[in-house]
Design a protein around this motif. Sequence first.
Motif, PDB file in Angstrom:
ATOM      1  N   ALA A  10       0.844  -1.205   0.000  1.00  0.00           N
ATOM      2  CA  ALA A  10       0.000   0.000   0.000  1.00  0.00           C
ATOM      3  C   ALA A  10       0.876   1.251   0.000  1.00  0.00           C
ATOM      4  N   GLU A  11       1.992   1.206   0.721  1.00  0.00           N
ATOM      5  CA  GLU A  11       2.909   2.341   0.734  1.00  0.00           C
ATOM      6  C   GLU A  11       3.487   2.572  -0.657  1.00  0.00           C
ATOM      7  N   ARG A  12       3.893   1.492  -1.312  1.00  0.00           N
ATOM      8  CA  ARG A  12       4.454   1.615  -2.667  1.00  0.00           C
ATOM      9  C   ARG A  12       3.404   2.169  -3.629  1.00  0.00           C
ATOM     10  N   GLU A  13       2.167   1.707  -3.473  1.00  0.00           N
ATOM     11  CA  GLU A  13       1.093   2.195  -4.341  1.00  0.00           C
ATOM     12  C   GLU A  13       0.835   3.682  -4.090  1.00  0.00           C
ATOM     13  N   ALA A  14       0.895   4.104  -2.822  1.00  0.00           N
ATOM     14  CA  ALA A  14       0.693   5.523  -2.501  1.00  0.00           C
ATOM     15  C   ALA A  14       1.804   6.373  -3.118  1.00  0.00           C
ATOM     16  N   ILE A  15       3.024   5.876  -3.080  1.00  0.00           N
ATOM     17  CA  ILE A  15       4.149   6.619  -3.667  1.00  0.00           C
ATOM     18  C   ILE A  15       4.001   6.697  -5.183  1.00  0.00           C
ATOM     19  N   ARG A  16       3.636   5.593  -5.791  1.00  0.00           N
ATOM     20  CA  ARG A  16       3.455   5.592  -7.255  1.00  0.00           C
ATOM     21  C   ARG A  16       2.325   6.541  -7.664  1.00  0.00           C
ATOM     22  N   ALA A  17       1.223   6.522  -6.920  1.00  0.00           N
ATOM     23  CA  ALA A  17       0.096   7.413  -7.235  1.00  0.00           C
ATOM     24  C   ALA A  17       0.511   8.873  -7.050  1.00  0.00           C
ATOM     25  N   ALA A  18       1.272   9.141  -5.996  1.00  0.00           N
ATOM     26  CA  ALA A  18       1.750  10.507  -5.765  1.00  0.00           C
ATOM     27  C   ALA A  18       2.657  10.946  -6.907  1.00  0.00           C
ATOM     28  N   ALA A  19       3.534  10.048  -7.343  1.00  0.00           N
ATOM     29  CA  ALA A  19       4.441  10.372  -8.451  1.00  0.00           C
ATOM     30  C   ALA A  19       3.645  10.679  -9.713  1.00  0.00           C
ATOM     31  N   THR A  20       2.645   9.877  -9.980  1.00  0.00           N
ATOM     32  CA  THR A  20       1.818  10.091 -11.169  1.00  0.00           C
ATOM     33  C   THR A  20       1.113  11.445 -11.108  1.00  0.00           C
TER      34      THR A  20
END
Length: 139
Positions: A10-20
């Motif tokens: 979930a942390e990795r997904e949050a970082i990826r979404a933030a990057a996007t």
Amino acid sequence: MTRRNRDRDAEREAIRAAATRLLAGTPFRSAAGKLTGTELIVEGGLRRDIVYGDHKDLVDEFKARASAQNFTPQVAQRMAEDNAALRDALAKSKEQLAAERERVRALVRATAELPLELAQAREELEAAQQVTRLPGALG
């Protein structure tokens, strides 16, 4: 003392979404919208130690994508435009203020001179009203 189990996926997904979102110029949490690691952390809503400790690879990937991007995010562009508009407005306000201050100086000078001119005019009027009688006038 119990430690909470973290959901690293979930942390990795949050970082990826933030990057996007940052790369698209549509951040939710980041006020500046800059393409930096700090803004990625703010946008992701995670702590710095978690992001750099366990997900540094995503930060590096984001930085690489950001440097490869050749345009300014919309948020940063808007901020730059707002900044330029505010600078122009400030410059105009400063010019107007300087002109108003000069007008005030002129009015202060005029206000200081008016009582002197009034006293001089009264003296002249008083002198003009004094009539001297000539000796031997018919009477």
